[in-house]
Design a protein around this motif. Structure first.
Motif, PDB file in Angstrom:
ATOM      1  N   ASP A  51      59.893  40.282  68.898  1.00  0.00           N
ATOM      2  CA  ASP A  51      60.384  41.393  68.073  1.00  0.00           C
ATOM      3  C   ASP A  51      59.605  41.499  66.762  1.00  0.00           C
ATOM      4  OD1 ASP A  51      62.258  41.894  70.041  1.00  0.00           O
ATOM      5  OD2 ASP A  51      63.925  40.933  68.954  1.00  0.00           O
ATOM      6  N   LEU A  52      59.323  40.348  66.135  1.00  0.00           N
ATOM      7  CA  LEU A  52      58.558  40.350  64.887  1.00  0.00           C
ATOM      8  C   LEU A  52      57.136  40.868  65.084  1.00  0.00           C
ATOM      9  CD1 LEU A  52      59.531  37.023  63.076  1.00  0.00           C
ATOM     10  CD2 LEU A  52      59.880  39.360  62.249  1.00  0.00           C
ATOM     11  N   VAL A  53      56.503  40.429  66.154  1.00  0.00           N
ATOM     12  CA  VAL A  53      55.132  40.881  66.425  1.00  0.00           C
ATOM     13  C   VAL A  53      55.106  42.389  66.612  1.00  0.00           C
ATOM     14  CG1 VAL A  53      53.256  40.814  68.124  1.00  0.00           C
ATOM     15  CG2 VAL A  53      54.311  38.679  67.342  1.00  0.00           C
ATOM     16  N   ILE A  54      56.078  42.914  67.307  1.00  0.00           N
ATOM     17  CA  ILE A  54      56.141  44.364  67.534  1.00  0.00           C
ATOM     18  C   ILE A  54      56.416  45.105  66.218  1.00  0.00           C
ATOM     19  CG2 ILE A  54      57.473  46.208  68.643  1.00  0.00           C
ATOM     20  CD1 ILE A  54      57.776  44.247  71.052  1.00  0.00           C
ATOM     21  N   SER A  55      57.370  44.611  65.448  1.00  0.00           N
ATOM     22  CA  SER A  55      57.739  45.331  64.220  1.00  0.00           C
ATOM     23  C   SER A  55      56.696  45.177  63.111  1.00  0.00           C
ATOM     24  CB  SER A  55      59.111  44.875  63.719  1.00  0.00           C
ATOM     25  OG  SER A  55      59.054  43.551  63.246  1.00  0.00           O
ATOM     26  N   LYS A  56      56.102  44.005  62.987  1.00  0.00           N
ATOM     27  CA  LYS A  56      55.122  43.763  61.914  1.00  0.00           C
ATOM     28  C   LYS A  56      53.733  44.259  62.301  1.00  0.00           C
ATOM     29  CE  LYS A  56      57.884  41.236  59.253  1.00  0.00           C
ATOM     30  NZ  LYS A  56      58.143  41.370  57.851  1.00  0.00           N
ATOM     31  N   ASN A  57      53.439  44.252  63.590  1.00  0.00           N
ATOM     32  CA  ASN A  57      52.129  44.677  64.089  1.00  0.00           C
ATOM     33  C   ASN A  57      50.994  43.923  63.393  1.00  0.00           C
ATOM     34  OD1 ASN A  57      50.572  46.107  65.884  1.00  0.00           O
ATOM     35  ND2 ASN A  57      50.314  47.868  64.529  1.00  0.00           N
ATOM     36  N   ASN A  58      51.249  42.640  63.096  1.00  0.00           N
ATOM     37  CA  ASN A  58      50.265  41.822  62.393  1.00  0.00           C
ATOM     38  C   ASN A  58      50.526  40.355  62.742  1.00  0.00           C
ATOM     39  OD1 ASN A  58      48.615  40.443  60.650  1.00  0.00           O
ATOM     40  ND2 ASN A  58      49.440  41.366  58.783  1.00  0.00           N
ATOM     41  N   LEU A  59      49.632  39.762  63.506  1.00  0.00           N
ATOM     42  CA  LEU A  59      49.831  38.381  63.947  1.00  0.00           C
ATOM     43  C   LEU A  59      49.698  37.361  62.822  1.00  0.00           C
ATOM     44  CD1 LEU A  59      47.968  38.422  67.383  1.00  0.00           C
ATOM     45  CD2 LEU A  59      50.422  38.585  66.948  1.00  0.00           C
ATOM     46  N   THR A  60      49.146  37.763  61.690  1.00  0.00           N
ATOM     47  CA  THR A  60      48.993  36.828  60.570  1.00  0.00           C
ATOM     48  C   THR A  60      50.063  37.011  59.494  1.00  0.00           C
ATOM     49  OG1 THR A  60      47.421  38.283  59.451  1.00  0.00           O
ATOM     50  CG2 THR A  60      46.510  36.615  60.948  1.00  0.00           C
ATOM     51  N   ASP A  61      51.043  37.853  59.760  1.00  0.00           N
ATOM     52  CA  ASP A  61      52.153  38.032  58.823  1.00  0.00           C
ATOM     53  C   ASP A  61      52.888  36.692  58.668  1.00  0.00           C
ATOM     54  OD1 ASP A  61      55.262  38.637  58.484  1.00  0.00           O
ATOM     55  OD2 ASP A  61      54.115  40.306  57.603  1.00  0.00           O
ATOM     56  N   PRO A  62      53.277  36.319  57.443  1.00  0.00           N
ATOM     57  CA  PRO A  62      53.966  35.039  57.230  1.00  0.00           C
ATOM     58  C   PRO A  62      55.236  34.874  58.070  1.00  0.00           C
ATOM     59  CG  PRO A  62      53.278  35.967  55.129  1.00  0.00           C
ATOM     60  CD  PRO A  62      52.993  37.003  56.183  1.00  0.00           C
ATOM     61  N   ASP A  63      55.992  35.946  58.288  1.00  0.00           N
ATOM     62  CA  ASP A  63      57.194  35.857  59.116  1.00  0.00           C
ATOM     63  C   ASP A  63      56.850  35.564  60.577  1.00  0.00           C
ATOM     64  OD1 ASP A  63      58.806  36.386  56.921  1.00  0.00           O
ATOM     65  OD2 ASP A  63      58.909  38.544  57.332  1.00  0.00           O
ATOM     66  N   VAL A  64      55.787  36.181  61.061  1.00  0.00           N
ATOM     67  CA  VAL A  64      55.342  35.945  62.440  1.00  0.00           C
ATOM     68  C   VAL A  64      54.863  34.504  62.592  1.00  0.00           C
ATOM     69  CG1 VAL A  64      53.632  36.575  64.193  1.00  0.00           C
ATOM     70  CG2 VAL A  64      54.766  38.371  62.864  1.00  0.00           C
ATOM     71  N   LEU A  65      54.093  34.026  61.623  1.00  0.00           N
ATOM     72  CA  LEU A  65      53.609  32.647  61.677  1.00  0.00           C
ATOM     73  C   LEU A  65      54.760  31.650  61.639  1.00  0.00           C
ATOM     74  CD1 LEU A  65      50.470  32.912  59.355  1.00  0.00           C
ATOM     75  CD2 LEU A  65      50.544  32.837  61.863  1.00  0.00           C
ATOM     76  N   ALA A  66      55.742  31.903  60.792  1.00  0.00           N
ATOM     77  CA  ALA A  66      56.903  31.012  60.702  1.00  0.00           C
ATOM     78  C   ALA A  66      57.680  31.005  62.015  1.00  0.00           C
ATOM     79  CB  ALA A  66      57.803  31.428  59.546  1.00  0.00           C
ATOM     80  N   ALA A  67      57.860  32.170  62.609  1.00  0.00           N
ATOM     81  CA  ALA A  67      58.572  32.256  63.888  1.00  0.00           C
ATOM     82  C   ALA A  67      57.788  31.550  64.991  1.00  0.00           C
ATOM     83  CB  ALA A  67      58.815  33.720  64.250  1.00  0.00           C
ATOM     84  N   SER A  68      56.473  31.684  64.973  1.00  0.00           N
ATOM     85  CA  SER A  68      55.635  31.016  65.960  1.00  0.00           C
ATOM     86  C   SER A  68      55.729  29.496  65.821  1.00  0.00           C
ATOM     87  CB  SER A  68      54.191  31.471  65.793  1.00  0.00           C
ATOM     88  OG  SER A  68      53.345  30.797  66.696  1.00  0.00           O
ATOM     89  N   GLN A  69      55.729  29.016  64.594  1.00  0.00           N
ATOM     90  CA  GLN A  69      55.850  27.571  64.355  1.00  0.00           C
ATOM     91  C   GLN A  69      57.210  27.052  64.802  1.00  0.00           C
ATOM     92  OE1 GLN A  69      54.870  27.467  60.191  1.00  0.00           O
ATOM     93  NE2 GLN A  69      52.695  27.090  60.592  1.00  0.00           N
TER      94      GLN A  69
END
Length: 91
Positions: A51-69
């Motif tokens: 959901d974050l990847v779709i909404s942020k459309n940026n794989l390097t966004d801090p929220d996406v990175l935190a969710a990935s970790q």
């Protein structure tokens, strides 16, 4: 360590060849419960990351990175528990 779904099925749904009853000791039952909880957590974290990847459309966004970790940590925990289960069934 790569474990096939067939191996997971064998570990969690193994039965006695004579009467097909599910046999396990208390320690393995506890690991089974941890396994189910971790699988549920992984699915929730995976969906959140998607959901974050779709909404942020940026794989390097801090929220996406935190969710990935967070998902990586849950997957590591899953493989540790699965390893313990496999080790206990090979005794």
């Amino acid at each position: 360590m790569v474990i096939s779904l067939a191996m997971v099925d064998q570990v969690f749904f193994r039965g006695d060849n004579t009467d097909n009853t599910y046999k396990t000791d208390r320690k393995l039952q506890s690991l089974d419960k941890n396994y189910a909880a971790i699988v549920n957590q992984i699915e929730i974290l995976r969906q959140h990351l998607e959901d974050l990847v779709i909404s942020k459309n940026n794989l390097t966004d801090p929220d996406v990175l935190a969710a990935s970790q967070a998902l990586d940590e849950a997957l590591n925990k899953f493989y540790r528990v699965l390893s313990l289960i496999v080790d206990n069934t090979n005794v």
